[in-house]
Design an enzyme around this catalytic site. Sequence first.
Site, PDB file in Angstrom:
ATOM      1  N   CYS A  37       0.726  -1.181   0.009  1.00 11.67           N
ATOM      2  CA  CYS A  37      -0.012   0.082   0.030  1.00 11.67           C
ATOM      3  C   CYS A  37       0.808   1.114   0.085  1.00 11.67           C
ATOM      4  O   CYS A  37       0.415   2.531   0.039  1.00 11.67           O
ATOM      5  CB  CYS A  37      -0.976   0.007   1.157  1.00 11.67           C
ATOM      6  SG  CYS A  37      -0.296  -0.568   2.730  1.00 11.67           S
ATOM      7  N   ASP A  39       2.732   2.692   2.214  1.00 10.46           N
ATOM      8  CA  ASP A  39       2.673   3.243   3.519  1.00 10.46           C
ATOM      9  C   ASP A  39       4.225   3.257   4.002  1.00 10.46           C
ATOM     10  O   ASP A  39       5.050   2.401   3.821  1.00 10.46           O
ATOM     11  CB  ASP A  39       2.098   2.633   4.949  1.00 10.46           C
ATOM     12  CG  ASP A  39       0.398   2.667   4.380  1.00 10.46           C
ATOM     13  OD1 ASP A  39       0.079   3.273   3.327  1.00 10.46           O
ATOM     14  OD2 ASP A  39      -0.331   2.060   5.272  1.00 10.46           O
ATOM     15  N   CYS A  63      -2.755   5.183   5.187  1.00  7.80           N
ATOM     16  CA  CYS A  63      -4.235   5.224   5.459  1.00  7.80           C
ATOM     17  C   CYS A  63      -4.373   5.626   6.821  1.00  7.80           C
ATOM     18  O   CYS A  63      -3.668   5.698   7.688  1.00  7.80           O
ATOM     19  CB  CYS A  63      -4.681   4.108   5.289  1.00  7.80           C
ATOM     20  SG  CYS A  63      -4.294   2.705   6.129  1.00  7.80           S
ATOM     21  N   CYS A 106      -1.643  -3.194   9.201  1.00  8.44           N
ATOM     22  CA  CYS A 106      -1.225  -1.637   9.665  1.00  8.44           C
ATOM     23  C   CYS A 106      -0.515  -1.600  11.153  1.00  8.44           C
ATOM     24  O   CYS A 106       0.017  -0.963  11.334  1.00  8.44           O
ATOM     25  CB  CYS A 106      -2.334  -0.517   9.613  1.00  8.44           C
ATOM     26  SG  CYS A 106      -3.240  -0.346   8.042  1.00  8.44           S
TER      27      CYS A 106
END
Lengths: 127, 175
Positions: A37, A39, A63, A106
């Site tokens: 993603c 991140d 996110c 996450c």
Amino acid sequence: MAYSEKVIDHYENPRNVGSMDKSDPQVATGMVGAPACGDVMKLQLKISDSGIIEDAKFKTYGCGSAIASSSLVTEWVKGKSVDEAAEIKNTAIAEELALPPVKIHCSILAEDAIKAALEDYRSKHGE
Amino acid sequence: MNYFQLFGLDSGFEVDTLKLSELYQALQKSVHPDRFAHASTQEQAMAVQKSAMINDAYQILKNPLQRAEYLLKIRGTEMPSEQSSFRDTGFLMQQMELRELIAEVKFSDDPESAYSDAEQTLNSQYQQLFDQLKQQLAQDNSESDTLACDNLRKLKFYQKLHLELDRLEEQIFED
């Protein structure tokens, strides 16, 4: 996707955003990223000579769940010893924030950020 | 049969995309339902299945990063799980700087030129990694494949940055 209230709270009022001087011998820096993603998460810990985490700062591009996970971690580690901080598990982060299965990574990222920072601490202190 | 073999191509990273699309059309034509109108139910079902496979193969092969990942997989080098985090500190610092660069574009005195500067920086770094990936995959040994795998993970971060840049472009140039 619906975020939990806790995620929204951390996302809208992130705790301890910022940077510390990474060349300071008391500051440990952990950088981790998630290719899937994109991140990027930076966690910095200010650790006293007796091994207590006195302060924590983070900077995360990602996110809402990634930001909330790192924000939560900075709150949790403060006042903990290095060994206690190493015990923080992603499952506890995911549970506290009520992360859905697709956002578990996450919390893994946040746990890995702690590990990376503690590795930096150990290498700075020649362990 | 792997996707390259399905298209009658050598298993390698360099693919002529024009030729690929022609091969795709021809393959799909060969399994088109019209050709199986009078065939048995079993043959019809097989044609449908083949058509789906040709489609999957085309989607993977036409995208360079997906093609690289697939090539590494058939060579036996699996990418680490999507869940496993990336720990190259130098690279991640650079990513953070790029994110900051993109975030600051909006507040620049001249957002349009700041945008094109950011785009150029991003593109040249992407291209450098992409060229390295190409060379590593051409070597075709387990050592270079491991390096290619690492490079591919880095390139994925740039995919995300390009999306951020697209979003920014809409904001800057909307009025």
